[in-house]
Design a protein around this motif. Structure first.
Motif, mmCIF file in Angstrom:
data_model
loop_
_atom_site.group_PDB
_atom_site.id
_atom_site.type_symbol
_atom_site.label_atom_id
_atom_site.label_comp_id
_atom_site.label_asym_id
_atom_site.label_seq_id
_atom_site.Cartn_x
_atom_site.Cartn_y
_atom_site.Cartn_z
ATOM 1 N N LEU B 57 7.681 -18.040 15.246
ATOM 2 C CA LEU B 57 6.263 -17.838 14.946
ATOM 3 C C LEU B 57 6.113 -17.744 13.434
ATOM 4 O O LEU B 57 6.782 -16.944 12.786
ATOM 5 C CB LEU B 57 5.766 -16.543 15.605
ATOM 6 C CG LEU B 57 4.417 -15.999 15.119
ATOM 7 C CD1 LEU B 57 3.284 -16.868 15.606
ATOM 8 C CD2 LEU B 57 4.229 -14.575 15.586
ATOM 9 N N THR B 58 5.264 -18.587 12.876
ATOM 10 C CA THR B 58 5.045 -18.559 11.428
ATOM 11 C C THR B 58 3.589 -18.213 11.156
ATOM 12 O O THR B 58 2.677 -18.809 11.727
ATOM 13 C CB THR B 58 5.377 -19.933 10.802
ATOM 14 O OG1 THR B 58 6.687 -20.308 11.205
ATOM 15 C CG2 THR B 58 5.311 -19.869 9.287
ATOM 16 N N ILE B 59 3.407 -17.229 10.290
ATOM 17 C CA ILE B 59 2.064 -16.836 9.859
ATOM 18 C C ILE B 59 1.968 -17.168 8.376
ATOM 19 O O ILE B 59 2.785 -16.714 7.583
ATOM 20 C CB ILE B 59 1.840 -15.326 10.077
ATOM 21 C CG1 ILE B 59 2.008 -14.953 11.541
ATOM 22 C CG2 ILE B 59 0.471 -14.899 9.555
ATOM 23 C CD1 ILE B 59 2.080 -13.455 11.789
ATOM 24 N N GLU B 60 0.981 -17.976 8.023
ATOM 25 C CA GLU B 60 0.790 -18.316 6.615
ATOM 26 C C GLU B 60 -0.686 -18.235 6.274
ATOM 27 O O GLU B 60 -1.536 -18.572 7.101
ATOM 28 C CB GLU B 60 1.264 -19.749 6.346
ATOM 29 C CG GLU B 60 2.733 -19.852 6.027
ATOM 30 C CD GLU B 60 3.168 -21.296 5.851
ATOM 31 O OE1 GLU B 60 3.716 -21.600 4.800
ATOM 32 O OE2 GLU B 60 2.944 -22.106 6.765
ATOM 33 N N GLY B 61 -0.968 -17.810 5.072
ATOM 34 C CA GLY B 61 -2.365 -17.755 4.650
ATOM 35 C C GLY B 61 -2.478 -17.901 3.155
ATOM 36 O O GLY B 61 -1.577 -17.521 2.403
ATOM 37 N N GLU B 62 -3.585 -18.467 2.721
ATOM 38 C CA GLU B 62 -3.824 -18.651 1.302
ATOM 39 C C GLU B 62 -4.957 -17.752 0.850
ATOM 40 O O GLU B 62 -6.007 -17.709 1.489
ATOM 41 C CB GLU B 62 -4.216 -20.098 1.056
ATOM 42 C CG GLU B 62 -3.375 -20.778 0.015
ATOM 43 C CD GLU B 62 -3.744 -22.240 -0.054
ATOM 44 O OE1 GLU B 62 -4.615 -22.571 -0.861
ATOM 45 O OE2 GLU B 62 -3.186 -23.025 0.741
ATOM 46 N N TYR B 83 0.452 -15.732 1.505
ATOM 47 C CA TYR B 83 1.230 -14.844 2.371
ATOM 48 C C TYR B 83 2.063 -15.706 3.310
ATOM 49 O O TYR B 83 1.626 -16.770 3.744
ATOM 50 C CB TYR B 83 0.320 -13.987 3.255
ATOM 51 C CG TYR B 83 -0.647 -13.089 2.525
ATOM 52 C CD1 TYR B 83 -0.242 -11.868 2.008
ATOM 53 C CD2 TYR B 83 -1.980 -13.449 2.393
ATOM 54 C CE1 TYR B 83 -1.133 -11.026 1.373
ATOM 55 C CE2 TYR B 83 -2.888 -12.618 1.757
ATOM 56 C CZ TYR B 83 -2.457 -11.400 1.249
ATOM 57 O OH TYR B 83 -3.342 -10.578 0.622
ATOM 58 N N ARG B 84 3.236 -15.231 3.636
ATOM 59 C CA ARG B 84 4.010 -15.934 4.651
ATOM 60 C C ARG B 84 4.951 -14.943 5.329
ATOM 61 O O ARG B 84 5.572 -14.090 4.694
ATOM 62 C CB ARG B 84 4.836 -17.066 4.069
ATOM 63 C CG ARG B 84 5.521 -17.888 5.193
ATOM 64 C CD ARG B 84 6.554 -18.871 4.688
ATOM 65 N NE ARG B 84 6.028 -19.829 3.757
ATOM 66 C CZ ARG B 84 6.400 -19.904 2.479
ATOM 67 N NH1 ARG B 84 7.315 -19.074 2.022
ATOM 68 N NH2 ARG B 84 5.888 -20.776 1.668
ATOM 69 N N ARG B 85 5.051 -15.082 6.664
ATOM 70 C CA ARG B 85 6.017 -14.267 7.390
ATOM 71 C C ARG B 85 6.427 -15.021 8.647
ATOM 72 O O ARG B 85 5.589 -15.628 9.312
ATOM 73 C CB ARG B 85 5.422 -12.911 7.749
ATOM 74 C CG ARG B 85 6.486 -11.917 8.100
ATOM 75 C CD ARG B 85 6.114 -10.527 7.718
ATOM 76 N NE ARG B 85 7.184 -9.625 8.122
ATOM 77 C CZ ARG B 85 7.122 -8.327 8.079
ATOM 78 N NH1 ARG B 85 6.044 -7.744 7.648
ATOM 79 N NH2 ARG B 85 8.141 -7.579 8.456
#
Lengths: 145, 127
Positions: B57-62, B83-85
């Motif tokens: 599961l990848t969570i990314e946001g700008e 952000y990335r996790r």
């Protein structure tokens, strides 16, 4: 930048170096400090006509955020409810990193910030406070007669 | 901590092309699934990217902020605009049925357990 009046003054050079180092590392911050890692995280920027403050406070009802300016000090306070299940429920908590509870952060404003010309907006979990600078402090060209 | 799930700190992102901040998360589990909350302040809905691939599961946001012209940052605690996790999911989770909600910078993900992995009460027979 600070310059020594004497080109080869080694002590003045060392003095200048130390001054620049301490500025680079914020060695002498204000008395209120600049504690990193507090909630909400804050970014502060200066524009020619305003001072901009961004408080990264996600998951808060904007109506409960308290923003106050008093004697050149800006305070942002509020409370973030816990989202983890209560201890007596059957859920198990694997990771608990998000902030919960009440918070208060204080920022010293520059002297020319006008406490009567403030706008605060909450969007995407960021509280953006914009404070206009007083007109008298804006750069003005003075004509030489 | 429960050993049955691998939704744990697994931040070695495979595509760490750009430096990113690690958003704080809460993860808790009940009988029917796992709930994940992540703080992603400053990310508008269209700049949030969620991806489930195999068991990752990848969570990314700008981060997109309104910045007036000529602004210079004088103090920055959020020093990167991204952000990335990444998390590794475990097999009993039903990745087809993940639901997500994103409000005021908080992402709430609900990952249900597959039917066969739901708890069953086992009768104890007395001989």
């Amino acid at each position: 930048m600070y310059r020594s009046p004497f080109a080869n003054d080694m002590y003045a050079e060392l003095d200048r170096l130390q001054r620049e180092m301490s500025r680079a590392f914020e060695y002498s911050p204000s008395i209120r400090g600049a504690v990193r890692g507090g909630f909400p995280a804050m970014n502060v920027g200066g524009a020619p006509e305003s001072v901009e403050i961004y408080a990264f406070a996600p998951g808060i009802d904007p109506a409960t955020i308290e923003v106050q300016i008093e004697k050149g000090v800006l305070t942002v306070a509020g409370e973030r409810p816990a989202s983890l299940p209560a201890g007596d429920s059957k859920a198990s908590v694997h990771i608990d990193e998000r902030f919960a509870g009440s918070f208060r952060r204080v920022v010293t404003l520059p002297e020319d910030a006008d406490p009567d010309a403030v706008t605060a907006r909450y969007r995407d979990g960021v509280l953006h406070i914009s404070i206009q600078r007083r007109e008298t402090s804006l750069p003005r060209r003075i004509s030489v007669q | 901590m429960n050993d049955q799930t691998d939704v744990a700190r697994n931040d070695e992102s495979k595509a760490a092309a750009q430096a990113a901040l690690t958003p704080p998360v809460d993860v808790f589990e009940d009988a029917t699934g796992i709930t994940l909350l992540a703080d992603l302040p400053g990310v508008p809905k269209d700049a949030l990217h969620l991806q489930v691939e195999a068991e990752t599961l990848t969570i990314e946001g700008e981060v997109r902020l309104e910045v007036p012209e000529g602004m210079e940052a004088t103090h920055a605690e959020v020093g990167l605009p991204r952000y990335r996790r990444v998390f590794t999911l475990s097999r009993e989770l039903d990745t087809e049925k993940v639901s997500a909600e994103f409000r005021n910078g908080v992402l709430t993900l609900r990952i249900p357990k597959a039917e066969h992995a739901q708890p069953r009460r086992i009768e104890v027979e007395v001989a």
